[in-house]
Design a protein around this motif. Structure first.
Motif, PDB file in Angstrom:
ATOM      1  N   GLY A 251       0.773  -1.231   0.000  1.00  0.00           N
ATOM      2  CA  GLY A 251       0.000   0.000   0.000  1.00  0.00           C
ATOM      3  C   GLY A 251       0.806   1.284   0.000  1.00  0.00           C
ATOM      4  N   VAL A 252       2.134   1.175   0.050  1.00  0.00           N
ATOM      5  CA  VAL A 252       2.971   2.393   0.104  1.00  0.00           C
ATOM      6  C   VAL A 252       3.677   2.589  -1.231  1.00  0.00           C
ATOM      7  CG1 VAL A 252       4.817   3.585   1.346  1.00  0.00           C
ATOM      8  CG2 VAL A 252       3.339   1.977   2.573  1.00  0.00           C
ATOM      9  N   ASP A 253       3.559   3.796  -1.763  1.00  0.00           N
ATOM     10  CA  ASP A 253       4.202   4.145  -3.028  1.00  0.00           C
ATOM     11  C   ASP A 253       5.723   4.125  -2.840  1.00  0.00           C
ATOM     12  OD1 ASP A 253       5.065   5.209  -5.402  1.00  0.00           O
ATOM     13  OD2 ASP A 253       3.970   7.107  -5.230  1.00  0.00           O
ATOM     14  N   THR A 254       6.417   3.362  -3.688  1.00  0.00           N
ATOM     15  CA  THR A 254       7.883   3.241  -3.511  1.00  0.00           C
ATOM     16  C   THR A 254       8.600   4.589  -3.663  1.00  0.00           C
ATOM     17  OG1 THR A 254       8.074   2.637  -5.841  1.00  0.00           O
ATOM     18  CG2 THR A 254       8.046   0.833  -4.242  1.00  0.00           C
ATOM     19  N   ARG A 255       7.974   5.502  -4.419  1.00  0.00           N
ATOM     20  CA  ARG A 255       8.624   6.806  -4.608  1.00  0.00           C
ATOM     21  C   ARG A 255       8.607   7.647  -3.335  1.00  0.00           C
ATOM     22  NH1 ARG A 255       6.777   9.407 -10.229  1.00  0.00           N
ATOM     23  NH2 ARG A 255       4.746   9.114  -9.295  1.00  0.00           N
ATOM     24  N   THR A 256       7.704   7.307  -2.431  1.00  0.00           N
ATOM     25  CA  THR A 256       7.650   8.077  -1.180  1.00  0.00           C
ATOM     26  C   THR A 256       8.427   7.370  -0.052  1.00  0.00           C
ATOM     27  OG1 THR A 256       5.663   6.957  -0.371  1.00  0.00           O
ATOM     28  CG2 THR A 256       5.339   8.897  -1.770  1.00  0.00           C
ATOM     29  N   MET A 257       8.970   6.197  -0.370  1.00  0.00           N
ATOM     30  CA  MET A 257       9.679   5.444   0.666  1.00  0.00           C
ATOM     31  C   MET A 257      11.138   5.900   0.762  1.00  0.00           C
ATOM     32  SD  MET A 257       8.133   1.707  -0.306  1.00  0.00           S
ATOM     33  CE  MET A 257       8.761   0.692   0.995  1.00  0.00           C
ATOM     34  N   SER A 258      11.649   5.898   1.982  1.00  0.00           N
ATOM     35  CA  SER A 258      13.070   6.223   2.162  1.00  0.00           C
ATOM     36  C   SER A 258      13.894   5.015   1.732  1.00  0.00           C
ATOM     37  CB  SER A 258      13.349   6.531   3.630  1.00  0.00           C
ATOM     38  OG  SER A 258      13.194   5.358   4.409  1.00  0.00           O
ATOM     39  N   ARG A 259      15.195   5.227   1.613  1.00  0.00           N
ATOM     40  CA  ARG A 259      16.075   4.111   1.215  1.00  0.00           C
ATOM     41  C   ARG A 259      16.014   2.987   2.253  1.00  0.00           C
ATOM     42  NH1 ARG A 259      19.764   4.627  -2.652  1.00  0.00           N
ATOM     43  NH2 ARG A 259      21.304   3.367  -1.556  1.00  0.00           N
ATOM     44  N   ASP A 260      15.927   3.363   3.497  1.00  0.00           N
ATOM     45  CA  ASP A 260      15.845   2.341   4.550  1.00  0.00           C
ATOM     46  C   ASP A 260      14.529   1.564   4.458  1.00  0.00           C
ATOM     47  OD1 ASP A 260      18.312   2.826   5.554  1.00  0.00           O
ATOM     48  OD2 ASP A 260      17.655   3.819   7.400  1.00  0.00           O
ATOM     49  N   GLN A 261      13.456   2.286   4.154  1.00  0.00           N
ATOM     50  CA  GLN A 261      12.156   1.612   4.025  1.00  0.00           C
ATOM     51  C   GLN A 261      12.167   0.633   2.859  1.00  0.00           C
ATOM     52  OE1 GLN A 261       9.771   5.236   3.919  1.00  0.00           O
ATOM     53  NE2 GLN A 261       8.643   4.547   5.724  1.00  0.00           N
ATOM     54  N   ILE A 262      12.814   1.035   1.763  1.00  0.00           N
ATOM     55  CA  ILE A 262      12.906   0.130   0.609  1.00  0.00           C
ATOM     56  C   ILE A 262      13.742  -1.097   0.976  1.00  0.00           C
ATOM     57  CG2 ILE A 262      13.947  -0.104  -1.694  1.00  0.00           C
ATOM     58  CD1 ILE A 262      12.830   2.661  -2.353  1.00  0.00           C
ATOM     59  N   ALA A 263      14.844  -0.846   1.711  1.00  0.00           N
ATOM     60  CA  ALA A 263      15.697  -1.977   2.135  1.00  0.00           C
ATOM     61  C   ALA A 263      14.879  -2.951   2.994  1.00  0.00           C
ATOM     62  CB  ALA A 263      16.899  -1.457   2.912  1.00  0.00           C
ATOM     63  N   LEU A 264      14.077  -2.410   3.894  1.00  0.00           N
ATOM     64  CA  LEU A 264      13.264  -3.277   4.757  1.00  0.00           C
ATOM     65  C   LEU A 264      12.199  -4.021   3.943  1.00  0.00           C
ATOM     66  CD1 LEU A 264      12.842  -0.940   7.870  1.00  0.00           C
ATOM     67  CD2 LEU A 264      14.332  -2.924   7.653  1.00  0.00           C
ATOM     68  N   ALA A 265      11.636  -3.313   2.947  1.00  0.00           N
ATOM     69  CA  ALA A 265      10.620  -3.952   2.100  1.00  0.00           C
ATOM     70  C   ALA A 265      11.220  -5.106   1.305  1.00  0.00           C
ATOM     71  CB  ALA A 265      10.020  -2.912   1.152  1.00  0.00           C
ATOM     72  N   ARG A 266      12.486  -4.966   0.917  1.00  0.00           N
ATOM     73  CA  ARG A 266      13.138  -6.019   0.121  1.00  0.00           C
ATOM     74  C   ARG A 266      13.329  -7.306   0.928  1.00  0.00           C
ATOM     75  NH1 ARG A 266      17.837  -2.713  -3.139  1.00  0.00           N
ATOM     76  NH2 ARG A 266      16.407  -1.492  -4.409  1.00  0.00           N
ATOM     77  N   ARG A 267      13.316  -7.176   2.232  1.00  0.00           N
ATOM     78  CA  ARG A 267      13.459  -8.387   3.049  1.00  0.00           C
ATOM     79  C   ARG A 267      12.205  -9.270   2.952  1.00  0.00           C
ATOM     80  NH1 ARG A 267      16.288  -5.583   8.380  1.00  0.00           N
ATOM     81  NH2 ARG A 267      18.006  -4.668   7.205  1.00  0.00           N
TER      82      ARG A 267
END
Lengths: 301, 225
Positions: free
Chosen positions: B62-78
């Motif tokens: 539900g979260v737009d990747t463009r609004t995610m921080s680099r850390d949030q993207i890293a956590l999402a990749r897990r």
């Protein structure tokens, strides 16, 4: 507390994050060598800064606490004006001692120019009075000058400021230049560590991509590089500093040959000052590597 | 759940993908096909935040990747296991260490997950290679190590980019079987491939939705396969 935690983390490290970066021999040696060389130079710059500062303080203190009164008068008035000047000096607050130089002392002063056999008693040489100021009092030189003009018109005060000021200024500037050298050395070291870190990061780009792909945060990746470079810089700087301290300690002592260059070095607790160099090198390497790592990581997906 | 809403991606002045909308339901199985250079890898990279859409939205939970921080993207990749086209490894670490890498970067103690690790290596048939180093492995073995690494964190979604490229038929069937098994465990699987024979072979094993990228757009395929 945070700094302590950070220092502990750097020393103990994270065995997992340490392992993810493959050993890089060349950049390791480059960082260690650069740090050692810079620390060696920094040790000398520090010694120069400390020594020139010490010299400036000593000159300023010693010369500001003494002055010379020169009495130029016809032969029959010289003794009278000298006594009058001494009487004025005795009643002047802030003067610890006032002593007329005897003929032998004046001859010794002129010997470099006229030789030892100068018949000083037969020449119209001015009488010199050496005055030592009290260290805890503030001498009113202008007031003394006016009183001497009234009581001994041939008396001229030389408070050494004419030649003292440039000497003290020179020593102070030398101290400033040494401090500037320290700043430049620190900057050069930061630049070199940054370049080495960049090289290591570029060489390990595929490693970083893998780590990012499996969910590593930038901080985790940066930490692996930062700790490695910080410890390398710290180790190299420690070796360079010890070598620099040995070199400074081996400089000829001032007892052997008096002079500024032979006085270069640290004294007493001053020998603890170079211990700050490896710590500073570590801090610089930490900041430079972290900055380089995070900046590089931001350019990657 | 991964959602793409009117996504476009441009690079170097040209649009590679245009107006792509897709909702990847949990537990679904997708094939993504299309000619070489069609944008399959780009599509997958958009799905796990390796690339950011130049228009539209890619939403992870539900979260737009463009609004995610680099850390949030890293956590999402897990939570998203990726098997890249040319799998890269840390060559100075053993196969077991490479497979356990996602645990390490997540700050979890790999020794506590030792049993899971051994089970995973056994599942991909590489128990005997656990102490080998990646350069010593064949193409098929590397792909299986990549798959094991991708599922180490028990992610919800597995994205595999040409997982059977450059390996023989028998090995590609083995890898497909592993991916189907993962789907049967409830994982969402998306495989990008240009190998239509693999898609046909999968029909007996799993109910898959086949998507095709053509002319920068996403189409539903199937009838012609």
């Amino acid at each position: 507390m945070k700094a302590t935690t950070l220092a502990m983390a750097l020393m103990v490290g994270d065995p997992h994050s340490d392992r993810v970066v493959p050993p890089t021999g060349f950049t390791a040696q480059l960082t260690s060598f650069t740090s050692a060389a810079m620390a060696f130079l920094a040790c000398f710059a520090l010694a120069l800064s400390v020594s020139s500062g010490r010299l400036a303080d000593r000159w300023a203190q010693e010369l500001s606490q003494s002055l010379t009164i020169r009495i130029s008068a016809p032969g029959d008035q010289l003794a009278v004006q000298t006594q009058a000047a001494l009487a004025v000096l005795e009643t002047t607050p802030g003067i610890e001692e006032a002593r007329p130089l005897d003929a032998d002392e004046q001859r010794a002063l002129l010997a470099p120019w006229f030789g030892q056999s100068l018949p000083i008693e037969e020449l119209p040489v001015p009488q010199l009075i050496d005055v030592i100021e009290a260290s805890d009092a503030d001498l009113d030189v202008d007031g003394l000058r006016l009183r001497l003009q009234a009581e001994a018109p041939g008396a001229v005060i030389d408070d050494h400021s004419r030649w003292r000021r440039p000497l003290v200024q020179a020593a102070q500037r030398l101290r400033g230049l040494s401090a500037l050298s320290l700043i430049l050395i620190t900057g050069a070291m930061a630049a070199m560590v940054t370049l080495a870190a960049h090289a290591a990061l570029s060489a390990n780009r595929s490693v970083i991509e893998v780590l990012r792909q499996v969910g590593a945060r930038d901080d985790y990746i940066a930490k692996a590089f930062v700790r490695r470079f910080t410890l390398r810089a710290l180790g190299g700087a420690a070796v360079g500093t010890i070598a620099g301290m040995i070199a400074v300690a081996l400089m000829p002592s001032s007892e052997a040959t008096a002079g500024f260059l032979t006085d270069l070095g640290f004294r007493g607790l001053g020998w603890l000052l170079p211990a700050t160099i490896p710590i500073l090198a570590g801090i610089v390497a930490f900041a430079a590597t972290r900055f380089a790592a995070l900046r590089t990581l931001r350019t990657m997906a | 759940m991964i959602e793409l809403d009117k996504v476009a991606y441009s690079y170097g002045g040209g649009e590679l993908l245009s107006d792509i909308s897709l909702t990847v339901q949990p537990g679904s199985f997708h094939f993504l096909t299309g000619p070489s250079g069609a944008g399959k890898t780009t599509f997958l990279k958009l799905m796990y935040g390796d690339l950011l859409a130049t228009a539209g939205q890619v939403r992870l939970s539900g979260v737009d990747t463009r609004t995610m921080s680099r850390d949030q993207i890293a956590l999402a990749r897990r939570k998203i296991g990726v098997v890249p086209q040319n799998s890269q490894f840390l060559d100075h670490l053993s196969v077991a260490d490479n497979v356990a890498l996602p645990l390490q970067v997540a700050g979890r103690d790999a020794t506590e997950a030792q049993a899971d690790l051994e089970q995973l290596l056994s599942w991909v048939g590489l128990s005997s290679h656990r102490d080998a180093f990646p350069p010593e492995l064949s193409g098929g073995e590397r792909q299986r190590v990549a798959l094991a690494r991708a599922v180490m964190m028990s992610p919800d979604v597995i994205l595999a980019d040409e997982p059977t490229g450059n390996i023989d038929w028998e090995m590609s069937q083995r890898i497909l079987k592993l991916l189907v098994e993962l789907n049967k465990m409830g994982k969402t699987v998306m495989i990008a491939t240009h190998d239509l024979t693999m898609i046909r072979a999968s029909k007996a094993q799993v109910q898959a939705r086949v998507l095709r990228i053509a002319n920068r757009r996403l189409q539903l395929a199937g009838a012609d396969l």
